[in-house]
Design a protein around this motif. Sequence first.
Motif, PDB file in Angstrom:
ATOM      1  N   LYS A  30       0.518   3.140   8.471  1.00  0.00           N
ATOM      2  CA  LYS A  30       0.030   2.234   7.237  1.00  0.00           C
ATOM      3  C   LYS A  30      -0.381   0.948   7.586  1.00  0.00           C
ATOM      4  CE  LYS A  30       2.482   5.204   4.061  1.00  0.00           C
ATOM      5  NZ  LYS A  30       3.741   5.334   2.969  1.00  0.00           N
ATOM      6  N   ASP A  33       1.186  -1.909   5.253  1.00  0.00           N
ATOM      7  CA  ASP A  33       0.039  -2.386   4.005  1.00  0.00           C
ATOM      8  C   ASP A  33       0.642  -3.551   2.892  1.00  0.00           C
ATOM      9  OD1 ASP A  33      -1.530  -2.339   1.905  1.00  0.00           O
ATOM     10  OD2 ASP A  33      -2.406  -0.568   2.244  1.00  0.00           O
ATOM     11  N   ASP A  35      -0.697  -4.625   0.395  1.00  0.00           N
ATOM     12  CA  ASP A  35      -0.919  -3.977  -0.937  1.00  0.00           C
ATOM     13  C   ASP A  35      -0.073  -3.411  -1.687  1.00  0.00           C
ATOM     14  OD1 ASP A  35      -3.050  -6.049  -1.013  1.00  0.00           O
ATOM     15  OD2 ASP A  35      -4.450  -4.361  -0.392  1.00  0.00           O
ATOM     16  N   LYS A  36       0.264  -2.374  -0.594  1.00  0.00           N
ATOM     17  CA  LYS A  36       1.267  -1.188  -1.106  1.00  0.00           C
ATOM     18  C   LYS A  36       2.853  -2.035  -1.380  1.00  0.00           C
ATOM     19  CE  LYS A  36       2.802   2.228   1.016  1.00  0.00           C
ATOM     20  NZ  LYS A  36       4.321   2.332   0.494  1.00  0.00           N
ATOM     21  N   ASP A  39       3.202  -3.650  -4.268  1.00  0.00           N
ATOM     22  CA  ASP A  39       2.549  -2.753  -5.564  1.00  0.00           C
ATOM     23  C   ASP A  39       3.636  -3.372  -6.837  1.00  0.00           C
ATOM     24  OD1 ASP A  39       1.413  -1.005  -7.138  1.00  0.00           O
ATOM     25  OD2 ASP A  39       3.191   0.171  -6.887  1.00  0.00           O
ATOM     26  N   SER A  80       4.671   8.288  -4.623  1.00  0.00           N
ATOM     27  CA  SER A  80       3.686   7.220  -4.596  1.00  0.00           C
ATOM     28  C   SER A  80       3.929   6.210  -3.245  1.00  0.00           C
ATOM     29  CB  SER A  80       4.246   6.084  -5.692  1.00  0.00           C
ATOM     30  OG  SER A  80       5.626   5.630  -5.740  1.00  0.00           O
ATOM     31  N   THR A 115      -5.660   1.494  -1.321  1.00  0.00           N
ATOM     32  CA  THR A 115      -5.007   0.992  -2.342  1.00  0.00           C
ATOM     33  C   THR A 115      -5.572   0.483  -3.686  1.00  0.00           C
ATOM     34  OG1 THR A 115      -4.770  -1.128  -1.324  1.00  0.00           O
ATOM     35  CG2 THR A 115      -2.882   0.536  -0.946  1.00  0.00           C
ATOM     36  N   TYR A 124      -1.114   4.912  -9.873  1.00  0.00           N
ATOM     37  CA  TYR A 124      -0.312   6.045  -9.337  1.00  0.00           C
ATOM     38  C   TYR A 124       0.021   6.977 -10.580  1.00  0.00           C
ATOM     39  CZ  TYR A 124       0.636   3.630  -5.130  1.00  0.00           C
ATOM     40  OH  TYR A 124       0.512   2.683  -3.947  1.00  0.00           O
TER      41      TYR A 124
END
Length: 205
Positions: A30, A33, A35-36, A39, A80, A115, A124
Motif C-alpha cells: 500500500k 498510503d 490518505d488511508k 482516513d 475497510s 482512496t 466505505y
Amino acid sequence: RKNDGKRGTYSYSDDHNRLGSSSDDDDKDKGKDKDKDNDTRTIGSTGTDPHDLDLGMRFSKITFPDGQVIPQDANLPLTSSDFPLTLKTASWLRYSHCPSIVVEQDCHECDVPFTKLIASVGGYPTHPSKDSSSPFWNELQEVTTVQKLRLQDADPQQLMPLPQLWKGFDMEAVAEAVHDEYPGIHHVNLIAQLMKQKAQVDVDI
C-alpha cells in the motif's frame, strides 16, 4: 474469527481488531498510503466514534468454485483495512468467483488515487451498529422490503422502471439479467432494438 461456511456472516471476538490488520507486506504494497492512514469516518448521531459502536459482524459475498481450496492467507471477511486492495489480497481473490479484481497497479491510466475514488462514491460501506439510527439499518430495511416483494412475486416496476427489452420480466429475471453479465451486452441489445426501430443517429451529440 468465526466463518459459517464459504460465505455468510462473520463474527469477531471482543479482543479481535474488528477492522482487521495488515501484515508488513501489505503495508509495503500500500506504500503506507497516507490518505488511508489518516482516513476519517463520520461520527454517529450519538456523538460516538462508529468504531466503538461496531457490532463486529460482517457479511461476505465472496465465494469460491467447488473444489477450490480457499487459500490459507484469505483474510475473510474483507474490511475497510483491505481497501484499496493489495497485490497479496488480489492474488488470492482471483481464485474466487469475483469477476473483476483490480489493483491500482493495473490501472495505468488512473490519475486519481483509489482512496479518493472510494470517497467519491460515498466512502466505505456501513456495518451493523449499536446505534439504531446508523445508516446501515435503513439500508438493511430496504433489502428486507425488496425481499418481501420478491417473495410475493411483485412487479419489479414497483421499484424501478424497466426498459422495453425487459418487458414482462419478474424480479428473478431482472436479477439474473444483471448477474455477472457480459460487459456491454445490454447496450448492444438496446442498440440492436433501436436500429430495428430505424432510429436516427444524431451526429451533433
